[in-house]
Scaffold this motif. Structure first.
Motif, PDB file in Angstrom:
ATOM      1  N   GLN A  67       1.230  -1.084  -0.111  1.00 18.60           N
ATOM      2  CA  GLN A  67       0.118  -0.380  -0.196  1.00 18.60           C
ATOM      3  C   GLN A  67       0.814   1.442   0.174  1.00 18.60           C
ATOM      4  O   GLN A  67       0.369   2.535   0.047  1.00 18.60           O
ATOM      5  CB  GLN A  67      -0.867   0.199   1.125  1.00 18.60           C
ATOM      6  CG  GLN A  67      -1.631  -1.226   1.259  1.00 18.60           C
ATOM      7  CD  GLN A  67      -2.568  -0.795   2.464  1.00 18.60           C
ATOM      8  OE1 GLN A  67      -3.242   0.001   2.101  1.00 18.60           O
ATOM      9  NE2 GLN A  67      -3.647  -2.172   3.146  1.00 18.60           N
ATOM     10  N   LYS A  68       1.912   0.987   0.201  1.00 16.56           N
ATOM     11  CA  LYS A  68       2.578   2.440   0.251  1.00 16.56           C
ATOM     12  C   LYS A  68       3.363   2.566  -1.638  1.00 16.56           C
ATOM     13  O   LYS A  68       3.440   2.407  -2.410  1.00 16.56           O
ATOM     14  CB  LYS A  68       4.538   1.752   0.399  1.00 16.56           C
ATOM     15  CG  LYS A  68       5.411   3.067   0.176  1.00 16.56           C
ATOM     16  CD  LYS A  68       7.021   2.599   0.632  1.00 16.56           C
ATOM     17  CE  LYS A  68       7.638   3.483   0.860  1.00 16.56           C
ATOM     18  NZ  LYS A  68       9.687   3.206   0.452  1.00 16.56           N
ATOM     19  N   LEU A  69       2.882   4.238  -1.208  1.00 13.45           N
ATOM     20  CA  LEU A  69       2.680   5.224  -2.833  1.00 13.45           C
ATOM     21  C   LEU A  69       3.981   5.608  -2.656  1.00 13.45           C
ATOM     22  O   LEU A  69       5.229   5.652  -2.646  1.00 13.45           O
ATOM     23  CB  LEU A  69       1.933   6.202  -2.504  1.00 13.45           C
ATOM     24  CG  LEU A  69       0.178   5.719  -1.725  1.00 13.45           C
ATOM     25  CD1 LEU A  69      -0.806   7.405  -1.791  1.00 13.45           C
ATOM     26  CD2 LEU A  69      -0.418   4.655  -3.091  1.00 13.45           C
ATOM     27  N   ASP A  70       4.235   5.579  -4.042  1.00 10.96           N
ATOM     28  CA  ASP A  70       5.471   6.174  -4.171  1.00 10.96           C
ATOM     29  C   ASP A  70       5.284   6.787  -6.186  1.00 10.96           C
ATOM     30  O   ASP A  70       5.367   6.114  -7.269  1.00 10.96           O
ATOM     31  CB  ASP A  70       6.939   4.853  -4.939  1.00 10.96           C
ATOM     32  CG  ASP A  70       8.214   5.154  -5.254  1.00 10.96           C
ATOM     33  OD1 ASP A  70       8.198   6.002  -5.638  1.00 10.96           O
ATOM     34  OD2 ASP A  70       9.033   4.387  -5.476  1.00 10.96           O
ATOM     35  N   ILE A  71       4.721   8.083  -6.291  1.00 11.48           N
ATOM     36  CA  ILE A  71       4.112   8.189  -7.274  1.00 11.48           C
ATOM     37  C   ILE A  71       5.776   9.085  -7.799  1.00 11.48           C
ATOM     38  O   ILE A  71       5.709   8.751  -9.709  1.00 11.48           O
ATOM     39  CB  ILE A  71       3.584  10.239  -7.053  1.00 11.48           C
ATOM     40  CG1 ILE A  71       2.818   9.612  -5.988  1.00 11.48           C
ATOM     41  CG2 ILE A  71       3.730  10.758  -7.656  1.00 11.48           C
ATOM     42  CD1 ILE A  71       1.855   9.110  -6.638  1.00 11.48           C
ATOM     43  N   ARG A  72       6.723   9.113  -7.679  1.00 12.71           N
ATOM     44  CA  ARG A  72       7.864   9.434  -8.730  1.00 12.71           C
ATOM     45  C   ARG A  72       8.927   7.685  -9.385  1.00 12.71           C
ATOM     46  O   ARG A  72       8.933   7.984 -10.753  1.00 12.71           O
ATOM     47  CB  ARG A  72       9.461   9.299  -7.770  1.00 12.71           C
ATOM     48  CG  ARG A  72       9.773  10.797  -7.078  1.00 12.71           C
ATOM     49  CD  ARG A  72      10.397  10.658  -6.069  1.00 12.71           C
ATOM     50  NE  ARG A  72      10.844  12.128  -4.941  1.00 12.71           N
ATOM     51  CZ  ARG A  72      11.708  12.547  -4.816  1.00 12.71           C
ATOM     52  NH1 ARG A  72      12.543  11.642  -4.614  1.00 12.71           N
ATOM     53  NH2 ARG A  72      11.456  13.643  -3.988  1.00 12.71           N
ATOM     54  N   ASN A  73       7.481   6.715  -9.716  1.00 16.00           N
ATOM     55  CA  ASN A  73       7.843   5.114  -9.654  1.00 16.00           C
ATOM     56  C   ASN A  73       7.186   5.416 -10.352  1.00 16.00           C
ATOM     57  O   ASN A  73       6.282   4.004 -10.320  1.00 16.00           O
ATOM     58  CB  ASN A  73       8.865   4.644  -8.924  1.00 16.00           C
ATOM     59  CG  ASN A  73      10.354   5.290  -8.786  1.00 16.00           C
ATOM     60  OD1 ASN A  73      10.898   5.543  -9.377  1.00 16.00           O
ATOM     61  ND2 ASN A  73      11.118   4.877  -7.516  1.00 16.00           N
ATOM     62  N   ASP A  99       1.784   0.630 -10.415  1.00 18.09           N
ATOM     63  CA  ASP A  99       0.553   0.778 -10.790  1.00 18.09           C
ATOM     64  C   ASP A  99       0.684   3.003 -10.819  1.00 18.09           C
ATOM     65  O   ASP A  99       1.604   2.800 -10.827  1.00 18.09           O
ATOM     66  CB  ASP A  99      -0.596   0.591 -10.109  1.00 18.09           C
ATOM     67  CG  ASP A  99      -0.510   1.012  -8.392  1.00 18.09           C
ATOM     68  OD1 ASP A  99       0.203   1.900  -8.037  1.00 18.09           O
ATOM     69  OD2 ASP A  99      -1.480   0.772  -7.673  1.00 18.09           O
ATOM     70  N   GLN A 100      -0.871   2.817 -11.358  1.00 15.76           N
ATOM     71  CA  GLN A 100      -0.950   4.405 -11.627  1.00 15.76           C
ATOM     72  C   GLN A 100      -0.510   5.324  -9.900  1.00 15.76           C
ATOM     73  O   GLN A 100      -0.229   6.940 -10.073  1.00 15.76           O
ATOM     74  CB  GLN A 100      -2.274   5.048 -11.499  1.00 15.76           C
ATOM     75  CG  GLN A 100      -3.078   4.534 -10.848  1.00 15.76           C
ATOM     76  CD  GLN A 100      -3.947   3.342 -11.000  1.00 15.76           C
ATOM     77  OE1 GLN A 100      -3.311   2.660 -11.298  1.00 15.76           O
ATOM     78  NE2 GLN A 100      -4.892   3.860 -10.555  1.00 15.76           N
ATOM     79  N   LEU A 101      -0.423   4.462  -8.984  1.00 22.52           N
ATOM     80  CA  LEU A 101       0.392   5.599  -7.662  1.00 22.52           C
ATOM     81  C   LEU A 101       1.016   5.347  -7.539  1.00 22.52           C
ATOM     82  O   LEU A 101       1.240   5.839  -6.099  1.00 22.52           O
ATOM     83  CB  LEU A 101      -0.589   5.477  -6.695  1.00 22.52           C
ATOM     84  CG  LEU A 101      -2.079   5.904  -7.165  1.00 22.52           C
ATOM     85  CD1 LEU A 101      -3.802   5.182  -5.555  1.00 22.52           C
ATOM     86  CD2 LEU A 101      -2.723   7.451  -7.250  1.00 22.52           C
ATOM     87  N   GLY A 102       2.455   4.215  -8.408  1.00 21.18           N
ATOM     88  CA  GLY A 102       3.466   3.841  -7.643  1.00 21.18           C
ATOM     89  C   GLY A 102       3.473   2.584  -6.581  1.00 21.18           C
ATOM     90  O   GLY A 102       4.049   2.460  -6.440  1.00 21.18           O
TER      91      GLY A 102
END
Length: 327
Positions: A67-73, A99-102
């Motif tokens: 569930q960790k978001l990683d927008i950069r990737n 996915d679209q949220l990293g």
């Protein structure tokens, strides 16, 4: 021949002792020998063992938070896409992409498989208990047969998917408060709903076998010497309906996995930020044209798991039912 009948018997006994005797085999060994002849069942068992170990041991081997978001990737492609698309954005840190949220797809696949298998097993066991109990009672006790079978027919006539959607809408919040978390409440709700709407085929199959078996000589003999109904059911009836029960268990597991995935796909299953195979499939469909592999990953996992369970059920049927052997 020898001079006396006694010497003849001794000689015959000596000859008999020289003939090699095959060791007796247990019922479990006999069932396993029959089961492993079914290649599809063995492949299904192997895949189920693999996927179970993957979702159980996976979090210790791949420690990324699903569930960790990683927008950069975000929107990274699986590493194998680089074979035909050299410009694909890939990284060994996210071998199945993001996915679209990293969020890491591999971590989500592991977490989603754990949810799907847990729901499948729990719903199957509860459904099997309800169906077997009702089938045995209806088949053995004639006075409740009509009532139980009409109840079974009533449940069979209900539209399953609308009923599932209605129950989820009505009981989601109360169970969330009861369980103390959205995930726990939804797990209890989905397992209960799937079990309540899927026990009927098991009940009808078990009832039919009980009606035939209860008139057999060994059951009548047990009844004539005063054996209680409970002991007759436990010792004589249930062991003889093991084959249809095991087949129903395999089919029930497959049905439960598909149903949970369908609910998550429709957006009425687990919370939106909680990874499941069905939720991953729903998110991937929106961007299928750009990232087709996102549909393939959970879709293949669901398909192979259900196919393996079905093959496993076929193998158990052939191994447990002597009438199907040798075909």
């Amino acid at each position: 021949m020898t001079d006396s009948p006694q010497d003849d018997l001794i000689a015959i006994g000596a000859l008999t002792d020289t003939v090699p005797q095959s060791p007796p085999t247990s019922r479990a060994r006999d069932i396993w020998d029959q089961f492993r002849k079914h290649k599809g069942a063995m492949l299904g068992l192997g895949f189920l063992v693999f996927i179970t170990l993957a979702v159980v041991i996976g979090p210790w081997l791949w420690t990324v938070d699903p569930q960790k978001l990683d927008i950069r990737n975000k929107d990274m492609r699986p590493i194998y896409t680089a074979i035909w698309d050299s410009s694909a954005k890939t990284s060994w840190a996210k071998p199945l992409g993001s996915d679209q949220l990293g969020r890491d797809n591999l971590a989500q696949m592991i977490a989603g498989g754990r949810v799907s298998l847990a729901v499948g097993w729990a719903a199957m066991l509860l459904s099997l208990f309800i169906g077997t109990s009702i089938g045995v009672l209806a088949g053995y006790f004639k006075r409740v047969d009509g009532l139980l079978m009409r109840t079974t027919d009533l449940f069979l006539a209900l539209p399953i998917l609308p009923l599932l959607l209605l129950a989820v809408t009505l009981f989601r919040q109360p169970l969330r408060e009861f369980a103390g978390s959205p995930e726990g409440g939804m797990f209890i709700l989905i397992v209960t709903i799937i079990a309540i709407t899927s026990w009927m085929p098991t009940a009808r199959i078990v009832r039919g076998d009980i009606l035939a078996i209860k008139e057999r000589e060994f059951v009548l003999a047990a009844r004539s010497i005063g054996t209680t109904n409970g002991k007759i059911i436990r010792r004589h009836l249930l062991p003889n309906v093991l084959s249809p029960i095991m087949v129903s268990a395999a089919l029930g597991l497959a049905t439960a996995i598909i149903t949970e995935s369908a609910l998550s796909f429709l957006g009425v299953g687990f919370p939106s930020d909680y990874p499941t195979w069905g939720k991953m499939l729903a998110d991937a469909v929106v961007r299928m044209e750009r990232f087709p592999e996102r549909v393939m990953l959970p879709g293949i996992a669901i398909s192979l798991t259900v196919l393996s369970v079905n093959y496993l059920g076929d193998g158990l049927r052939d191994a447990l039912d002597p009438r199907t052997r040798g075909r």
